[in-house]
Enzyme design. Structure first.
Site, PDB file in Angstrom:
ATOM      1  N   GLN A  90      -2.957  -6.633   5.033  1.00 18.05           N
ATOM      2  CA  GLN A  90      -2.007  -5.741   5.688  1.00 18.05           C
ATOM      3  C   GLN A  90      -1.671  -6.280   7.068  1.00 18.05           C
ATOM      4  OE1 GLN A  90      -3.149  -1.596   6.002  1.00 18.05           O
ATOM      5  NE2 GLN A  90      -1.646  -1.209   7.620  1.00 18.05           N
ATOM      6  N   CYS A  96      -0.465   1.022   5.005  1.00 15.76           N
ATOM      7  CA  CYS A  96      -1.609   1.078   4.086  1.00 15.76           C
ATOM      8  C   CYS A  96      -1.323   1.894   2.830  1.00 15.76           C
ATOM      9  CB  CYS A  96      -2.856   1.603   4.792  1.00 15.76           C
ATOM     10  SG  CYS A  96      -2.642   3.237   5.539  1.00 15.76           S
ATOM     11  N   HIS A 167      -6.479   6.114   6.895  1.00 13.60           N
ATOM     12  CA  HIS A 167      -6.215   4.832   6.233  1.00 13.60           C
ATOM     13  C   HIS A 167      -6.362   4.971   4.717  1.00 13.60           C
ATOM     14  CE1 HIS A 167      -5.890   0.509   5.920  1.00 13.60           C
ATOM     15  NE2 HIS A 167      -7.055   0.417   5.303  1.00 13.60           N
ATOM     16  N   ASP A 182      -8.646  -3.105   0.278  1.00 16.86           N
ATOM     17  CA  ASP A 182      -8.266  -2.618   1.602  1.00 16.86           C
ATOM     18  C   ASP A 182      -7.631  -3.781   2.347  1.00 16.86           C
ATOM     19  OD1 ASP A 182      -8.153  -1.827   4.250  1.00 16.86           O
ATOM     20  OD2 ASP A 182     -10.205  -1.089   4.354  1.00 16.86           O
TER      21      ASP A 182
END
Length: 233
Positions: A90, A96, A167, A182
């Site tokens: 990211q 996200c 998140h 993630d």
């Protein structure tokens, strides 16, 4: 935190299945193929209410000093992960939610049929041989996705603000293992053996541990992406 803030920032996506469905369906995931659903609780009875089969699980959690310390600690331990996992970094602030959805869809392209020539179809075909950072840059420079994300981010029930402390991450099953994806991490995190039929329960156990480590927080949300098929319910 020593990390430099991302140069580009989007408005955050709301943890709202209706918003996510319109977003994904508009990008090329046929409505008859899959849909996002709220997971109302993590005990067995409530998990059983979620339409099956579950293809991916999104988890929204608060960023605390404890969760950040744990992420940095886990990132320092390198582990072997399957090369079949679709993973991207990211580089855009507040992206996200979109990256969580891309992680979810990117790892189930063999289970669902994307509309040929649609944004999602082109995105995954274009990025299939890229590394995680190249995929992030491809997304960052994609004007079509930026516009679609902006429309989705302003479609929620809460007023959109780019100042958030929560998140999104994604859980998926690849090659018999449960992976946590993630975009702020250096690589996928394996949480051990799993299967498509136990994905939701396995992800729920990891999510429960994360919630227990942040007892003072209440900003948690779990959303399942489930396949829509005859007899699935």
């Amino acid at each position: 935190m020593a990390e430099s803030p991302p140069a580009k920032r989007w408005l955050p996506l709301e943890a709202n299945p209706d918003v996510m469905n319109q977003f994904l369906w508009g990008l090329g995931l046929p409505e008859v193929e899959a849909e996002c659903y709220d997971v109302y609780g993590l005990d067995e009875e409530l998990l059983e209410m979620v339409p099956k089969p579950v293809l991916a699980v999104l988890f929204l959690y608060p960023l605390t000093s404890q969760s950040e310390e744990e992420r940095i600690l886990q990132d320092s331990v390198k582990k072997e992960t399957s090369g079949k996992v679709y993973f991207m970094k990211q580089t855009v602030g507040n992206a996200c939610g979109t990256i969580g959805l891309l992680h979810g869809i990117g790892n189930i392209t063999s289970e669902i049929k994307l509309l040929e020539g649609s944004f999602l179809d082109r995105f995954f075909k274009s990025t299939v041989n890229m590394d995680p950072l190249e995929r992030a840059m491809f997304l960052e420079n994609d004007r079509e996705m930026e516009v679609a994300h902006s429309v989705a981010a302003t479609a929620g029930e809460t007023e959109a603000s780019d100042n958030v402390d929560t998140h999104f991450i994604c859980f998926t099953c690849v090659d018999g293992e449960l992976y946590e994806l993630d975009g702020r991490r250096s690589e996928p995190v394996s949480h051990g053996a799993s299967s498509p039929s136990s994905l939701l329960q396995d992800a729920a156990k990891v999510i429960q541990c994360m919630i227990q480590k942040n007892p003072d927080s209440i900003n948690f949300n779990v959303i399942a992406i489930s396949k829509k098929s005859a007899g699935a319910y």
